[in-house]
Structures are given as C-alpha cells and as structure tokens.
Design a protein around this motif. Sequence first.
Motif, PDB file in Angstrom:
ATOM      1  N   UNK A   1      54.413  41.983  37.850  1.00 45.67           N
ATOM      2  CA  UNK A   1      54.644  43.521  37.181  1.00 45.67           C
ATOM      3  C   UNK A   1      53.137  43.697  37.827  1.00 45.67           C
ATOM      4  N   UNK A   2      52.540  44.420  37.602  1.00 47.34           N
ATOM      5  CA  UNK A   2      51.672  45.432  37.625  1.00 47.34           C
ATOM      6  C   UNK A   2      50.373  45.140  37.160  1.00 47.34           C
TER       7      UNK A   2
ATOM      8  N   UNK B   1      53.996  53.219  40.323  1.00 41.76           N
ATOM      9  CA  UNK B   1      53.410  54.822  40.091  1.00 41.76           C
ATOM     10  C   UNK B   1      51.835  53.819  40.099  1.00 41.76           C
ATOM     11  N   UNK B   2      52.007  52.679  40.787  1.00 42.98           N
ATOM     12  CA  UNK B   2      50.892  52.521  41.049  1.00 42.98           C
ATOM     13  C   UNK B   2      50.719  53.105  42.218  1.00 42.98           C
ATOM     14  N   UNK B   3      51.586  53.211  43.313  1.00 40.96           N
ATOM     15  CA  UNK B   3      51.202  53.626  44.380  1.00 40.96           C
ATOM     16  C   UNK B   3      50.683  55.270  44.485  1.00 40.96           C
ATOM     17  N   UNK B   4      51.729  55.792  43.165  1.00 39.25           N
ATOM     18  CA  UNK B   4      51.176  57.586  43.499  1.00 39.25           C
ATOM     19  C   UNK B   4      49.859  57.383  42.640  1.00 39.25           C
ATOM     20  N   UNK B   5      49.447  56.687  42.061  1.00 39.92           N
ATOM     21  CA  UNK B   5      48.382  56.341  41.281  1.00 39.92           C
ATOM     22  C   UNK B   5      47.191  56.236  42.192  1.00 39.92           C
TER      23      UNK B   5
ATOM     24  N   UNK C   1      43.972  50.450  36.113  1.00 36.55           N
ATOM     25  CA  UNK C   1      44.935  49.492  36.540  1.00 36.55           C
ATOM     26  C   UNK C   1      45.546  49.339  37.390  1.00 36.55           C
ATOM     27  N   UNK C   2      46.533  50.933  37.294  1.00 39.65           N
ATOM     28  CA  UNK C   2      47.353  51.299  38.587  1.00 39.65           C
ATOM     29  C   UNK C   2      47.047  51.390  39.424  1.00 39.65           C
ATOM     30  N   UNK C   3      45.425  52.341  39.374  1.00 34.86           N
ATOM     31  CA  UNK C   3      45.298  52.925  40.796  1.00 34.86           C
ATOM     32  C   UNK C   3      44.421  51.863  41.697  1.00 34.86           C
ATOM     33  N   UNK C   4      43.976  50.284  41.226  1.00 38.89           N
ATOM     34  CA  UNK C   4      43.275  49.596  41.602  1.00 38.89           C
ATOM     35  C   UNK C   4      44.546  48.746  42.422  1.00 38.89           C
ATOM     36  N   UNK C   5      45.583  48.514  41.920  1.00 41.69           N
ATOM     37  CA  UNK C   5      46.801  47.707  42.295  1.00 41.69           C
ATOM     38  C   UNK C   5      47.281  48.789  43.335  1.00 41.69           C
ATOM     39  N   UNK C   6      47.408  49.893  43.349  1.00 38.13           N
ATOM     40  CA  UNK C   6      48.152  50.388  44.047  1.00 38.13           C
ATOM     41  C   UNK C   6      46.875  50.376  45.182  1.00 38.13           C
ATOM     42  N   UNK C   7      45.673  50.649  45.105  1.00 40.15           N
ATOM     43  CA  UNK C   7      45.214  50.952  46.604  1.00 40.15           C
ATOM     44  C   UNK C   7      45.237  49.416  46.925  1.00 40.15           C
ATOM     45  N   UNK C   8      45.303  48.295  45.750  1.00 40.63           N
ATOM     46  CA  UNK C   8      45.363  46.886  46.572  1.00 40.63           C
ATOM     47  C   UNK C   8      45.864  46.562  47.765  1.00 40.63           C
ATOM     48  N   UNK C   9      47.477  47.230  46.642  1.00 41.69           N
ATOM     49  CA  UNK C   9      48.502  46.661  48.096  1.00 41.69           C
ATOM     50  C   UNK C   9      49.394  47.931  49.204  1.00 41.69           C
ATOM     51  N   UNK C  10      48.337  49.141  48.916  1.00 37.02           N
ATOM     52  CA  UNK C  10      48.885  50.570  49.685  1.00 37.02           C
ATOM     53  C   UNK C  10      48.512  50.516  51.676  1.00 37.02           C
ATOM     54  N   UNK C  11      49.553  50.516  52.619  1.00 34.59           N
ATOM     55  CA  UNK C  11      48.758  50.429  53.357  1.00 34.59           C
ATOM     56  C   UNK C  11      47.400  51.126  53.493  1.00 34.59           C
ATOM     57  N   UNK C  12      46.872  50.908  54.571  1.00 37.53           N
ATOM     58  CA  UNK C  12      46.051  51.248  55.115  1.00 37.53           C
ATOM     59  C   UNK C  12      45.273  52.004  56.170  1.00 37.53           C
ATOM     60  N   UNK C  13      44.640  52.834  56.744  1.00 30.76           N
ATOM     61  CA  UNK C  13      44.053  53.610  57.719  1.00 30.76           C
ATOM     62  C   UNK C  13      42.928  53.409  58.164  1.00 30.76           C
ATOM     63  N   UNK C  14      42.839  52.608  59.769  1.00 35.76           N
ATOM     64  CA  UNK C  14      41.241  52.363  60.212  1.00 35.76           C
ATOM     65  C   UNK C  14      41.236  53.627  60.422  1.00 35.76           C
TER      66      UNK C  14
END
Length: 488
Positions: free
Chosen positions: A133-134, A51-55, A97-110
């Motif tokens: 946990x998230x 859910x964090x990734x989706x958020x 919190x879901x959004x913040x964790x998702x953004x911090x742990x998802x792959x990024x694009x240069x």
Amino acid sequence: MPSPTAAIAEALSALDAAWGDAPDTSALPDATVKLINERVADLRRRVDGLHARVAAEVAARSRPELGTEGLARKNGFRTPAKLIAEATGGHTADAVRLIQVGQATAPRMSLSGEILPAKHPHIAAAIDAGSISVTAAGAITTMLDRVSLRVDEAIRDHAEETLARKAPLLTYDELLAVLRRAEAHLDPDGLEPRVTEQHGERSLKIAQDAAGMTVLTARLDPESAAPVVAAIEAIVTHQLRTSRGHNAAPPTTGNGDHDVADPVDAAGDSDAGASWRRKGAAVEESRSLTQMRADALAAICRHAIGCDRDALPSSAVTVVVRMTLDDVRGGAGVATIDGMEAPIDAGSARRMAAAADIIPCVLGTDSEVLDWGRAKRHFTSAQRLILVERDGGCSSCHLPPAFTEAHHIRWWERDSGPTDLDNAILLCTSCHHRVHADGWEIRIDTPPGAPPSAGSVWFIPPPHVDPTRTPRLGGRRRFDPLAWGLTA
C-alpha cells in the motif's frame, strides 16, 4: 510491464469476475466474499499507487518557483496537497503522503536530461505490482531517508529490497514495529541520541476533570515505561488467570504450562479449566481491561506506601532486556525490552541491567538445563526465557510475553511429548484454543548446531483455511530485522 491504467483495468476485471451475477454481497458464499475482499484490496493498492504518481506530478507542476503559474495556485489552492485533498475529500496529511511516495518512487531526470531510476526502485516495483500500500511505502521510504546519510548505499538497498518483499505479509502496525527496530540496527549510532531525547521528553501530568475524576497523562520513554508496564501487566495477567471470566485462562502451577491441543469444551475452555470452574475457585471477572489496569496501578501505589503489603502477585515482576554479549561487553549496539516495541541503545540497557529486578538476557549457560525430557511436566523459568527469545511473546498473534503460557506441541499425556524446547511454544489463551479448534499444525525448525533461541516457528494451516497448506512464519523471526539481515 502493463501501464498503470491497464493494471487497474485488469484488477477491476478480476473483481467483476469474482462478484459474478450476485445482486449484492449477502447472496455470495463465504469463499467468494473473502475473494472479493482480496480483489478490492488489490484494486485499491493499484489505484493509490497510480494516484501517488499523479500527486508527484501535481507537486512538480506546483513548484514554488513557478509562482502563480503553478498548477495549484492557478486553480486557487495554496499548496498541491490542498488541491489533492479537495479532489479526494480526504485529509491534507494523506495528500502529503501521496506526494512523498510519488516523488520517492517516480523516475528522476538528471541535470543533463538523462532518465534515472526512482530514488527507491524496490518500493516503486512493489507499488507497480500492487503488492504494498501507499501507506506502507511511505513508512518504509521515510525510515530509509532518515538513515540515508549514515548508512552505506548497498546496505540501504538491501534493506529496501527486504522490506518491500516482507511488507505484504504484515499489517501496518506490525510494519511500524519492524521499522523501529530496523532503523535502530541500520543506524545504531543514531539510536542513543534518540533515546536520550525521548528520556528528556518523559512526563506525567496529574489533573482533575469536571466530574472529579483524576486524569493521569503519561509519556514515557522505553526505559521508564518498561517497569511500569511490567508491573501493571503482571497484576492484570495474574488476576485474569485466576478469574472465572470466559476469556481467562485457568490457573496453573509452575510456569502455566498447557498442551497445545488440550481438549476444549463447547465454551472454548480446556478440561482443566472446566474442572476448575466447577470448583468455584474464583469470582468471575467483570471489570474491563482498562479498569483492571487502573486498579493495578492503585494497588502498586498502595503497596509502595506500605498500606497493602499483599497487593502484588506472588510471581516476580521481571523486566528482561535482550542484547548480544558483544554489545554488553563493548557498550555499543541495540537492545530490546520484552513487551516494548521501541528499541534502546546499549548504554541504556547496561544501566537497566544494573537495577534491581532487571534481568539481562544471558542464555544457554552451562549451569542451566534447558531440556528436561519426561522428567518434568512443566517448563522451567530458564526454558521460558529461551522461548521468549525465540517466540517474542505469543507466537501467533504476538501479544507480549506476560500474556502467554508455555505449551507442549506434542501433548504430555496423549503423545508422551517431552518438556523440551523443540516441543514447546508460547501462545496466549485465545490462540491456544484457536490453533486446536481449527486444526493448525506447528513445526519448530532449528538449524543444526544453533541454539534453541535461533529456531523458527511455523504454523501450518488446515485445508479449509489454505488448501495448499503453505506454512506461515510465526514467532520473533516474523518481525525480527536481524533475522532478515538488516544491520549496518
């Protein structure tokens, strides 16, 4: 690595297998209920991680620059967090919190379109593995982001890897205590301004409510709170130890020493306690803990204005400030106060050490005898200081030092156990009885040539708790960022 949905399906399958054909939980044996609880927790961590990734993707598709074409706005929501909260029926803060964790742990694009690793790859891997946990991930990444501009990247990476590995062993409250101290050690230069800011925000409000009760509302920084907490808890602990309440420890001489495995009766009391109760030495305590603290505060104030000179217990009210000798001499670094979770800067610690009844912890001097062998039955005050340095309070449940007593691991009488530090442990009364009643073993490991305070406490569970009898770390090292190498 399997896809997130495949991992969730696997966790769900494990839950189904554990449940079996039972119609409901009441038909299941204890071991199965415990296993199902673990399977549900694993499934929940994996679902929240997905859910964090989706958020994070919802937030990316709802960027302000997209205006009314953003995902949230197109669906009638002002922010992506509102859209997520609507779907979950939960609080907007949880969606953030879901959004913040998702953004911090998802792959990024240069900027060139290259796929880069996640900002916090170790936390991302732990979430993918379903090990944290998230909520825990959010607390860790938030702390690391706060110190990112002042801490070297390699040190941050080591801290992240260590915290991701240790977090599954801690509750969320325990993790927060670790993170407060870890941040202080990672960024000691940032600690003094925070302590100064906290000191400026201290307050005490006094008001009366409609029922005529006086309401005290206090917000105290660690330096101001330390003597207040120490004085109140000293009185409460003294009264609990001399009451007849079934949760109280029997009164003791010296430093309250007991053997870890003293025999207990059916009520969970040691033989010494049962004998004492038969004598009717005290009135059974009927007040709640909050009432006892209120009475303690009133007793302290009466004592201060000279109305009741005997209000305080005979044992000294002591505040112990712990820091390294180099920090004492240099005036920089981090210090901790026994019974207080928040660390303080070296300047505040030196200022407290200059005050009356504040003891800077200096351990292992030539003038102190730390091991007494069989010459003494009770542990000394000097030994207790060492034990608090090693154990941090109750070695098992981590109650503050004021609520603990020193116990012989090998019994004084039955095993001829010596009154030495490698045969001593701090435990609260409840954990003392639990360790004995359930058959736990205790081991103290001190590296050769290291001071006693550097020892590690290990609790070895009985077979019915853990068939593998895997040792569990206790004492201060379980929560000590310095012991994990988290320093700048």
